[in-house]
Design a protein around this motif. Structure first.
Motif, PDB file in Angstrom:
ATOM      1  N   TYR A  43       5.164 -28.638 -49.215  1.00 47.23           N
ATOM      2  CA  TYR A  43       5.639 -27.253 -49.198  1.00 47.23           C
ATOM      3  C   TYR A  43       4.608 -26.379 -48.501  1.00 47.23           C
ATOM      4  N   VAL A  44       5.120 -25.315 -47.897  1.00 48.58           N
ATOM      5  CA  VAL A  44       4.268 -24.353 -47.201  1.00 48.58           C
ATOM      6  C   VAL A  44       4.123 -23.128 -48.076  1.00 48.58           C
ATOM      7  N   THR A  45       2.944 -22.564 -48.086  1.00 49.66           N
ATOM      8  CA  THR A  45       2.694 -21.340 -48.842  1.00 49.66           C
ATOM      9  C   THR A  45       1.938 -20.353 -47.966  1.00 49.66           C
ATOM     10  N   ASP A  46       2.438 -19.121 -47.943  1.00 48.35           N
ATOM     11  CA  ASP A  46       1.753 -18.052 -47.219  1.00 48.35           C
ATOM     12  C   ASP A  46       0.674 -17.487 -48.135  1.00 48.35           C
ATOM     13  N   LEU A  47      -0.520 -17.296 -47.592  1.00 47.21           N
ATOM     14  CA  LEU A  47      -1.644 -16.877 -48.414  1.00 47.21           C
ATOM     15  C   LEU A  47      -1.676 -15.376 -48.659  1.00 47.21           C
ATOM     16  N   GLY A  48      -0.694 -14.632 -48.122  1.00 46.08           N
ATOM     17  CA  GLY A  48      -0.648 -13.199 -48.358  1.00 46.08           C
ATOM     18  C   GLY A  48      -1.668 -12.415 -47.571  1.00 46.08           C
ATOM     19  N   LEU A  49      -2.388 -13.078 -46.658  1.00 49.29           N
ATOM     20  CA  LEU A  49      -3.402 -12.399 -45.854  1.00 49.29           C
ATOM     21  C   LEU A  49      -2.913 -12.122 -44.446  1.00 49.29           C
ATOM     22  N   SER A  50      -1.689 -12.471 -44.161  1.00 50.38           N
ATOM     23  CA  SER A  50      -1.162 -12.321 -42.802  1.00 50.38           C
ATOM     24  C   SER A  50      -0.303 -11.069 -42.725  1.00 50.38           C
ATOM     25  N   ARG A  51      -0.430 -10.363 -41.623  1.00 50.14           N
ATOM     26  CA  ARG A  51       0.387  -9.171 -41.405  1.00 50.14           C
ATOM     27  C   ARG A  51       1.812  -9.545 -41.026  1.00 50.14           C
ATOM     28  N   ASN A  52       1.991 -10.666 -40.321  1.00 54.98           N
ATOM     29  CA  ASN A  52       3.308 -11.029 -39.797  1.00 54.98           C
ATOM     30  C   ASN A  52       4.035 -12.055 -40.654  1.00 54.98           C
ATOM     31  N   GLY A  53       3.397 -12.588 -41.690  1.00 49.49           N
ATOM     32  CA  GLY A  53       4.093 -13.460 -42.620  1.00 49.49           C
ATOM     33  C   GLY A  53       4.346 -14.858 -42.077  1.00 49.49           C
TER      34      GLY A  53
END
Length: 269
Positions: free
Chosen positions: A54-64
């Motif tokens: 699974y992929v998880t976004d770390l919440g540190l990206s502006r563009n998601g």
């Protein structure tokens, strides 16, 4: 290539996924380096658990992070899924196929209870990210205030309470991490196509209506000021035409003097 791997669409680079965690970003110390300005230094992770990944976004990206065009915070991957980190596109292969639907996501904590106004705030916050446009940041506090026709200070107070309810720790991009959590929990859904086209028109019409109200209010004093002018004009209208001269009574023939009458009687006698 044996086992799950990821392929970068632009360069064709193929990298095997690690047994535990594969980091992705623009930084030099990540496992999969994507030299794109729209990608954060540490953008996302792909985590393997047995046959699953699974992929998880770390919440540190502006563009998601998006999977097959949908903005996600964390999602189970299937063989052939297209991953978008900013404007960089990748594709994963070699993942074992199982009888699960593409909408299956990992178990997450239950969503907190929200008031009606808090739900309006998170809906307005995530509306740009749920559009068909790619790489759109969540709405700002000022944009939310304009959308809900409230003050910006009130929106910031609601956001502070939402950070506590969703347990979003302090740090950079806190508003973006809140939006990712809200989307992952399914609290907001993409608008239908008709409503997507109608919403910007309604938001653009609201300021026009608000600007029209002061014009109407400013028109009322002008009308009230016009009334005395009309009343002051009435006497002027009366004096516009000259008054008729007073009627002169008809003159009667003057009576003869009394001396003349007496002399006449004397002569006759």
């Amino acid at each position: 290539m044996d086992g799950p791997y990821i392929r970068v669409e632009d360069s064709g680079l193929m990298m095997p996924l690690r047994e535990d965690v594969t980091t992705i970003g623009r930084g030099r110390s990540v496992d999969i380096h994507l030299p794109d300005p729209s990608v954060s230094r540490l953008h996302a992770e792909i985590i393997r658990r047995g046959p699953y990944a699974y992929v998880t976004d770390l919440g540190l990206s502006r563009n998601g992070t998006r999977v097959n065009g949908r903005l996600v915070a964390r999602r189970v991957l299937e063989d052939g899924d297209v991953l978008s980190f900013g404007s960089a596109r990748c594709r994963v292969f070699g993942i074992a196929t199982e009888e699960i639907t593409a909408e299956v996501e990992l178990r997450r904590p239950a969503a907190p209870e929200l008031t009606r106004r808090e739900l309006d705030v998170v809906t307005s916050l995530c509306r740009p990210a749920l559009s068909d446009e790619a790489f759109v940041a969540p709405a700002t506090a000022r944009e939310i205030a304009a959308d809900l026709v409230v003050t910006e200070a009130a929106v910031k107070q609601h956001l502070l309470r939402l950070y506590q309810k969703f347990r979003i720790p302090e740090g950079p991009n806190r508003r973006i991490r809140l939006a990712n959590e809200v989307v992952a929990l399914g609290l907001v859904r993409p608008l239908p196509l008709a409503e997507r086209a109608q919403a910007p028109a309604e938001r653009a019409q609201a300021p026009a209506e608000r600007s029209q109200a002061p014009a109407e209010r400013s028109q009322a004093p002008a009308e009230r000021a016009q009334a005395p002018a009309e009343r002051s004009q009435a006497p002027a209208d009366k004096t516009q035409y000259p008054a008729r001269p007073p009627a002169v009574p008809a003159q009667s023939a003057p009576a003869p003097p009394a001396s003349a009458t007496a002399s006449g009687l004397t002569a006759a006698g």
